[in-house]
Design a protein around this motif. Structure first.
Motif, PDB file in Angstrom:
ATOM      1  N   SER A  34       1.626  -5.428   2.323  1.00 14.36           N
ATOM      2  CA  SER A  34       0.545  -4.551   2.796  1.00 14.36           C
ATOM      3  C   SER A  34      -0.495  -5.345   3.587  1.00 14.36           C
ATOM      4  CB  SER A  34      -0.114  -3.812   1.623  1.00 14.36           C
ATOM      5  OG  SER A  34      -0.976  -4.650   0.880  1.00 14.36           O
ATOM      6  N   SER A  37       0.945  -5.872   7.051  1.00 11.82           N
ATOM      7  CA  SER A  37       0.920  -4.667   7.884  1.00 11.82           C
ATOM      8  C   SER A  37      -0.500  -4.251   8.250  1.00 11.82           C
ATOM      9  CB  SER A  37       1.660  -3.511   7.195  1.00 11.82           C
ATOM     10  OG  SER A  37       1.043  -3.181   5.978  1.00 11.82           O
ATOM     11  N   ALA A  38      -1.484  -4.679   7.446  1.00 13.78           N
ATOM     12  CA  ALA A  38      -2.885  -4.341   7.739  1.00 13.78           C
ATOM     13  C   ALA A  38      -3.511  -5.263   8.778  1.00 13.78           C
ATOM     14  CB  ALA A  38      -3.715  -4.389   6.455  1.00 13.78           C
ATOM     15  N   LYS A 242      -2.529  -0.376  -1.755  1.00 15.58           N
ATOM     16  CA  LYS A 242      -3.198   0.473  -0.756  1.00 15.58           C
ATOM     17  C   LYS A 242      -4.662   0.078  -0.590  1.00 15.58           C
ATOM     18  CE  LYS A 242      -4.126   4.140  -4.165  1.00 15.58           C
ATOM     19  NZ  LYS A 242      -3.835   5.531  -4.582  1.00 15.58           N
ATOM     20  N   TYR A 245      -4.713  -3.115   1.423  1.00 18.08           N
ATOM     21  CA  TYR A 245      -4.426  -2.755   2.818  1.00 18.08           C
ATOM     22  C   TYR A 245      -5.701  -2.290   3.528  1.00 18.08           C
ATOM     23  CZ  TYR A 245      -2.629  -0.164   6.838  1.00 18.08           C
ATOM     24  OH  TYR A 245      -2.403   0.292   8.117  1.00 18.08           O
ATOM     25  N   LYS A 249      -7.562  -4.351   6.564  1.00 21.07           N
ATOM     26  CA  LYS A 249      -7.676  -3.666   7.863  1.00 21.07           C
ATOM     27  C   LYS A 249      -9.127  -3.655   8.339  1.00 21.07           C
ATOM     28  CE  LYS A 249      -5.763   0.403  10.166  1.00 21.07           C
ATOM     29  NZ  LYS A 249      -4.859  -0.392  11.025  1.00 21.07           N
TER      30      LYS A 249
END
Length: 256
Positions: A34, A37-38, A242, A245, A249
Motif C-alpha cells: 500500500s 502504491s500510495a 488503508k 495508504y 499519499k
C-alpha cells in the motif's frame, strides 16, 4: 546498476519505514504494498532486533510486537522476496549490525540480494568500521547507506565523500520519534553534504506532518518518515493498510 538512485529520479523522494512482521507478516506485506502504491519512492524495511538503540518507544514497541509474532531474519527475507516481485521501487533493510554479524555478512547479503534488496542502513555501525561490511556488500551490488548526525560536524564531508545510495541526514539528537519542532540547522548540514558528493541526501528522524515534509524536502532531495507510519500500524493493526495508504499519499503530495 543499483536501484536506489531511481528513488530520486522524479523529483523529491518520499521514503517510508516499517518494521517487518508488525502486526504480522501477512499484514506487513499489505502495508508495504500500500505504501508503494500510495507513492513511496523507496521503502525501508526494518528487521526487528531486541535492542534497537537508535529507536524511540514507537519503533521499539513495533520491534517487540514483531518478535513476539515469531519474526525471524529468514522470514523477513521471504517477505521481501514476495514484495520485490510486485513492486518496482527500491527496498532497503534497516537493522542493527549484530543481526548481520550473527547471521554472517556474506550469507546475509547473498540472501538480501536474492530477496531484491538494494541497500542496508545500519545505525549502530561507526563510519570508521563500515568497510568490513561494505567490502562484502559490494560483491552483491548492495549499497551501505551512511548516516550523518547533527554531531558529525567536521566529519560530515568525510562521511559524505564515501557515501553510497543516499546520505541519511539525522534531523535531531536522540532517538527516532515524531517531533513537533526540529531545531537543527539542516540547511548547513545538507549544504556540507552536497559540497562533498553528488549522491542525494534525505532527512529523517521526527518528520511526521505534511508541513514538515514540505519544509525539509525544499532543502534536501527527500524525506524519511518512520515513527508516524508505525504509530498508524500500532493503532489500526490488521486494518492499517488503508490508513497507511492515505497517510503516505498525503505526505507524498505535500512534497511534489
Amino acid at each position: 546498476m543499483n536501484k536506489i538512485s531511481k528513488a530520486f529520479e522524479n523529483g523529491k523522494a518520499f521514503i517510508g519505514f516499517v518494521t517487518a512482521g508488525d502486526p504480522n507478516m501477512e499484514v506487513s506485506e499489505e502495508i508495504i504494498l500500500s505504501m508503494a502504491s500510495a507513492g513511496c519512492d523507496l521503502i525501508e524495511i526494518g528487521i526487528p532486533f531486541s535492542d534497537p538503540i537508535a529507536e524511540g518507544p514507537v519503533i521499539q514497541e513495533a520491534n517487540l510486537r514483531s518478535l513476539s509474532q515469531g519474526t525471524t531474519t529468514d522470514k523477513v527475507f521471504e517477505l521481501t522476496k514476495k514484495i520485490s516481485s510486485k513492486v518496482d521501487i527500491p527496498l532497503v533493510y534497516m537493522t542493527y549490525l549484530n543481526v548481520l554479524f550473527k547471521y554472517g555478512y556474506d550469507k546475509f547479503l547473498q540472501n538480501a540480494k536474492d530477496a531484491g534488496i538494494s541497500g542496508v542502513i545500519i545505525p549502530d555501525m561507526p563510519f570508521e568500521e563500515k568497510n568490513e561490511l561494505q567490502c562484502v556488500a559490494e560483491k552483491y551490488d548492495i549499497e551501505v547507506v551512511s548516516l550523518i548526525a547533527p554531531t558529525s560536524e567536521d566529519r560530515i564531508k568525510t562521511i559524505a565523500s564515501e557515501a553510497q545510495g543516499f546520505v541519511y541526514a539525522v534531523s535531531s539528537l536522540g532517538v527516532t520519534g515524531t517531533r513537533s519542532e526540529i531545531k537543527t540547522d539542516l540547511k548547513s548540514i545538507t549544504d556540507a553534504v552536497k559540497s562533498a558528493t553528488d549522491i542525494p541526501v534525505a532527512i529523517g528522524f521526527g518528520i511526521n506532518t505534511p508541513e514538515q515534509a514540505k519544509k525539509y524536502a525544499a532543502i534536501a532531495d527527500g524525506v524519511i518518515v518512520g515513527s508516524a507510519i508505525v504509530k498508524i500500524i500500532a493503532e489500526y493493526k490488521e486494518n492499517a493498510p488503508k490508513h497507511v495508504y492515505n497517510y503516505v499519499k498525503e505526505m507524498k503530495n505535500s512534497i511534489r
